[in-house]
Write a protein that holds these residues in place. Structure first.
Motif, PDB file in Angstrom:
ATOM      1  N   GLN A   1      72.004 -51.278  53.858  1.00 32.11           N
ATOM      2  CA  GLN A   1      71.635 -51.033  52.453  1.00 32.11           C
ATOM      3  C   GLN A   1      72.056 -49.628  52.026  1.00 32.11           C
ATOM      4  N   ARG A   2      71.848 -48.641  52.918  1.00 33.13           N
ATOM      5  CA  ARG A   2      72.215 -47.261  52.574  1.00 33.13           C
ATOM      6  C   ARG A   2      73.740 -47.105  52.491  1.00 33.13           C
TER       7      ARG A   2
ATOM      8  N   LEU B   1      74.789 -48.566  49.097  1.00 34.41           N
ATOM      9  CA  LEU B   1      74.321 -47.793  47.941  1.00 34.41           C
ATOM     10  C   LEU B   1      75.412 -46.974  47.251  1.00 34.41           C
TER      11      LEU B   1
ATOM     12  N   GLU C   1      76.594 -47.518  43.469  1.00 36.43           N
ATOM     13  CA  GLU C   1      76.313 -46.414  42.530  1.00 36.43           C
ATOM     14  C   GLU C   1      77.587 -45.898  41.877  1.00 36.43           C
TER      15      GLU C   1
ATOM     16  N   PRO D   1      64.303 -48.784  47.502  1.00 30.33           N
ATOM     17  CA  PRO D   1      64.146 -48.566  46.045  1.00 30.33           C
ATOM     18  C   PRO D   1      65.444 -48.184  45.337  1.00 30.33           C
ATOM     19  N   GLU D   2      66.281 -47.340  45.985  1.00 33.35           N
ATOM     20  CA  GLU D   2      67.528 -46.893  45.348  1.00 33.35           C
ATOM     21  C   GLU D   2      68.439 -48.082  45.045  1.00 33.35           C
ATOM     22  N   LEU D   3      68.514 -49.041  46.001  1.00 29.92           N
ATOM     23  CA  LEU D   3      69.379 -50.205  45.809  1.00 29.92           C
ATOM     24  C   LEU D   3      68.786 -51.144  44.765  1.00 29.92           C
ATOM     25  N   GLN D   4      67.462 -51.304  44.779  1.00 28.72           N
ATOM     26  CA  GLN D   4      66.802 -52.133  43.753  1.00 28.72           C
ATOM     27  C   GLN D   4      67.148 -51.621  42.362  1.00 28.72           C
ATOM     28  N   GLY D   5      67.137 -50.278  42.216  1.00 27.21           N
ATOM     29  CA  GLY D   5      67.401 -49.665  40.914  1.00 27.21           C
ATOM     30  C   GLY D   5      68.809 -49.905  40.412  1.00 27.21           C
ATOM     31  N   ARG D   6      69.731 -50.225  41.342  1.00 26.23           N
ATOM     32  CA  ARG D   6      71.113 -50.461  40.957  1.00 26.23           C
ATOM     33  C   ARG D   6      71.370 -51.910  40.551  1.00 26.23           C
TER      34      ARG D   6
END
Length: 458
Positions: A291-292, A295, A299, A333-338
């Motif tokens: 996931q990281r 990202l 992004e 959370p960072e991936l969800q936000g994308r």
């Protein structure tokens, strides 16, 4: 900007998707808006074009409800580069497996192919003429001009040239009509590509490997080899060579990278398989690592490919997953936000199954009709038989594993296998077969009585 997108409103995009996909109005509406937003961005002021980022979409729904098909058809409508990857194939950097940047490279390759195909169409007439001349030179070599100044010899040479020209034109017409397609000729073919290079030592990334292969390939002699092939095959081989000479590859690369950056779509399937279930040891560590790694790509970053650097800021990412075990909130959370747009796809009903069999341009029933048409056999389905097929497929999904519309392939195959086997030996060309409700019930009753359908699942 792409002419197809210019002419399609969100409503028209949904209407196009309706020709192939039944139901899922919410998902179609969201992807139609996403596609139209690309045209809107292209027509905004240059300053705003860089600021407007695509709203990536997360599709949630069980297998066989149309997630992949919606994304694939959308790319076709937009004539856009499209690549599908399974998130479960990626592994965290440092582990053995595919690197997440490979999906961007796949997209660029797809874009190169789209642009090359378009350019080939543009130079087709010139390339065809060049290919015809090459084949004619092999069949009837042109008469060389004589340097002799004797008038009689010169007159003979002129007559030979005229006769040669007439013969060449007669053969050119035969070539165009395909009369000579089976005749064998010998042609020069450029040497094949190099064998893959193995590198000893530690792991090496894709770009470095491509650069090493290109560098070593540059030192290798590019010899031609002679091949004896039919004129039909020679035409294909020479057409590729002549088209390549007429196409400016630098222009192709430039256009392909623009197309991938601004119109490209990447469909990430099975994203739920890399969602962590809460633990921080074992496979969960690797899942979070993937996931990281995903990202920065989602992004917006720059990825090096063998055709040049590509920015991922304006690529549209559509992720999908069943989320039976995990849930979207298990993603970091960072991936969800994308993935701001969440679309839940509905489970298919019995009525949906009936329409899937009857309505789409590529409906299973139409595929089987086309296959038997090739054998000269007319296959038809009564409306009641389609209702019965839909009912049995829906029932099977309830009682065993729910595999969505893919269940229709199972029941259709079981229903028609005997017919497909008997054509053309027992069922000759000119026969007419109508599938009735009774035939469906008779053929599939054993399939439904036996609750364990595992042996029939495709």
């Amino acid at each position: 900007m792409n002419k197809i997108i210019d002419n399609l409103t969100p409503g028209q995009i949904v209407a196009e998707l309706d020709k192939y996909i039944i139901g899922q109005k919410d998902a179609k509406k969201n992807v139609a808006i996403a596609l139209r937003n690309r045209w809107r961005r292209m027509n905004a002021t240059p300053e705003m074009q860089q600021e407007i980022i695509p709203n990536n979409i997360l599709m949630i729904g069980s297998t066989g409800v149309g997630k992949t098909e919606i994304a694939r058809r959308l790319a076709k409508i937009a004539d856009a580069p499209f690549t599908k990857v399974e998130a479960s194939k990626f592994t965290e950097v440092g582990y053995v497996g595919r690197d997440v940047e490979s999906m961007v490279r796949d997209l660029v390759e797809q874009s190169i192919n789209i642009v090359k195909t378009k350019k080939k169409d543009e130079v087709k007439i010139k390339a065809t003429e060049a290919v015809e001349d090459k084949i004619l030179n092999i069949l009837i070599p042109p008469v060389k001009k004589s340097g002799n100044k004797n008038a009689d010899i010169d007159l003979d040479a002129q007559e030979d040239t005229e006769l040669n020209q007439e013969t060449r034109e007669a053969f050119r017409n035969k070539l165009k009509n395909g009369d000579l397609d089976n005749r064998k000729i010998e042609i020069d073919v450029s040497g094949g590509s190099m064998a893959p290079i193995g590198v000893m030592g530690g792991p090496i990334d894709d770009v470095s490997m491509m650069n090493i292969q290109e560098m070593i390939g540059g030192f290798m002699p590019k010899g031609n080899k002679k091949r004896k092939v039919s004129i039909a095959e020679a035409r294909k081989i020479l057409m590729e060579e002549e088209s390549a000479k007429l196409i400016d590859m630098d222009e192709v690369k430039e256009e392909a990278i623009w197309k991938a950056e601004n119109l490209g779509m990447i469909f990430i399937d099975e994203i739920d398989k890399i969602a962590s279930s809460g633990g921080k040891s074992g496979p969960d560590v690797s899942r979070e690592g993937v996931q990281r790694d995903l990202l920065p790509i989602v992004e917006g970053s720059t990825v090096n490919t063998k055709h040049g650097a590509i920015k991922t800021d304006h690529i549209l990412f559509i992720a999908a997953g069943a989320f039976h075990v995990s849930k979207p909130s298990d993603l970091i959370p960072e991936l969800q936000g994308r993935f701001p747009i969440r679309v839940e796809l509905e489970a298919l009903t019995e009525d949906n199954f009936y329409h899937i069999l009857k309505t789409p341009k590529n409906a299973l029933t139409k595929q089987y009709v086309a296959m038997l048409e090739a054998e000269g056999v007319a296959l038809t389905f009564s409306d009641e038989s389609l209702r019965e097929l839909a009912s049995l497929a829906f029932q099977a999904n309830l009682e065993v594993e729910n595999i969505g519309a893919r269940r229709l392939q199972t029941v259709m195959s079981h229903l028609l296998n005997d017919i497909l086997f008997d054509v053309p030996e027992k069922i000759p060309a000119g026969s007419e077969i109508e599938i009735s409700k009774e035939m469906v019930s008779e053929k599939l009753s054993s399939l439904i009585k036996n609750k364990d359908l595992s042996q029939y699942i495709l």
